[in-house]
Design an enzyme around this catalytic site. Sequence first.
Site, PDB file in Angstrom:
ATOM      1  N   ASP A 137      29.097   7.237  -6.714  1.00  0.00           N
ATOM      2  CA  ASP A 137      28.255   7.731  -5.622  1.00  0.00           C
ATOM      3  C   ASP A 137      27.240   8.722  -6.182  1.00  0.00           C
ATOM      4  OD1 ASP A 137      27.139   8.758  -3.310  1.00  0.00           O
ATOM      5  OD2 ASP A 137      29.035   9.429  -2.437  1.00  0.00           O
ATOM      6  N   HIS A 196      27.403   4.731  -3.046  1.00  0.00           N
ATOM      7  CA  HIS A 196      27.520   5.514  -1.822  1.00  0.00           C
ATOM      8  C   HIS A 196      27.740   4.651  -0.593  1.00  0.00           C
ATOM      9  CE1 HIS A 196      27.085   9.026   0.691  1.00  0.00           C
ATOM     10  NE2 HIS A 196      26.104   8.473   1.383  1.00  0.00           N
ATOM     11  N   SER A 248      29.089   8.793   4.875  1.00  0.00           N
ATOM     12  CA  SER A 248      28.075   9.763   4.481  1.00  0.00           C
ATOM     13  C   SER A 248      28.043  10.950   5.453  1.00  0.00           C
ATOM     14  CB  SER A 248      26.715   9.059   4.389  1.00  0.00           C
ATOM     15  OG  SER A 248      25.759   9.864   3.742  1.00  0.00           O
TER      16      SER A 248
END
Length: 290
Positions: free
Chosen positions: A191, A225, A97
């Site tokens: 995601d 994600h 991320s």
Amino acid sequence: MECQAGWGGGSAAPKLREPGPFPGIVDIFGAGGGLLEYRASLLAGKGFVVMALAYYNYEDLPKSMETLHLEYFEEAVNYLRNHPQVKGPGVGLLGISKGAELCLSMASFLKGITAVVMINGSVVNVGGALHYKDETLPPIGLDPSRIKVTKDGLADILDVLNSPLEESNQKSIIPVERAESTFLFLVGQDDHNWKSEFYANEASKLLQANGKEKPQIICYPGAGHYIEPPYFPMCRASLHTLVGRPVIWGGEPRAHAMAQVDAWKQIQIFFHKHLGGEKVTIPPKLESFI
């Protein structure tokens, strides 16, 4: 061992029969802040010296990401490179991320970085200004009106960030063409934090347009994600620090679980190959889940 050198970090060294030195990796997490060490500890058991690096909201570090300086990350990289148990000349970076985005920036601006694994990262600077010497990457613009709300009342922020292809946002693009590293992009195709597959492909285009090696991109259908180490439960939704409310992260449970098993294998193979470690052998028990 705990490392304090003007930054927030803890490092884990392998407890193996073979003497060092070992390949070194800096491990960086996302926008939640603080110091998370579980992934570094697990990787240390695979033959790496791993530094888990906090960059805000930990001890005396800044309380927000409004302004970050790459010199801080540079100091951590140099510390690890000079550690007697770390095999040189370069080190690896692992991020997820916002942490993956920072790894891309580090590889683009700093020296001594050989291999980078990005898990659902971005090719643009997000959340706050990033400074290095006399250069600044402004955060990309966003439009909160593009937030969607699920039937459960959770925010879907997939479309919130502006497109880096628009001229007004191009100053936020990380200059990945400067990097001398080898890259592995791990992408969850479901995601919902941001458009990870698009960002990986844009980074690949920038690298190749500037005569650099085409990066490896592995896409996982149905994965969300937060691609974690194997057997961690899928995080479907949670509070997003920057958004200030719960958001969905995406992912279908079975596909996401299978992606985590394979991604963990790919991370080890990639780092051992490019950082000069020993050939990794994946236990049959893990292979049976792929």
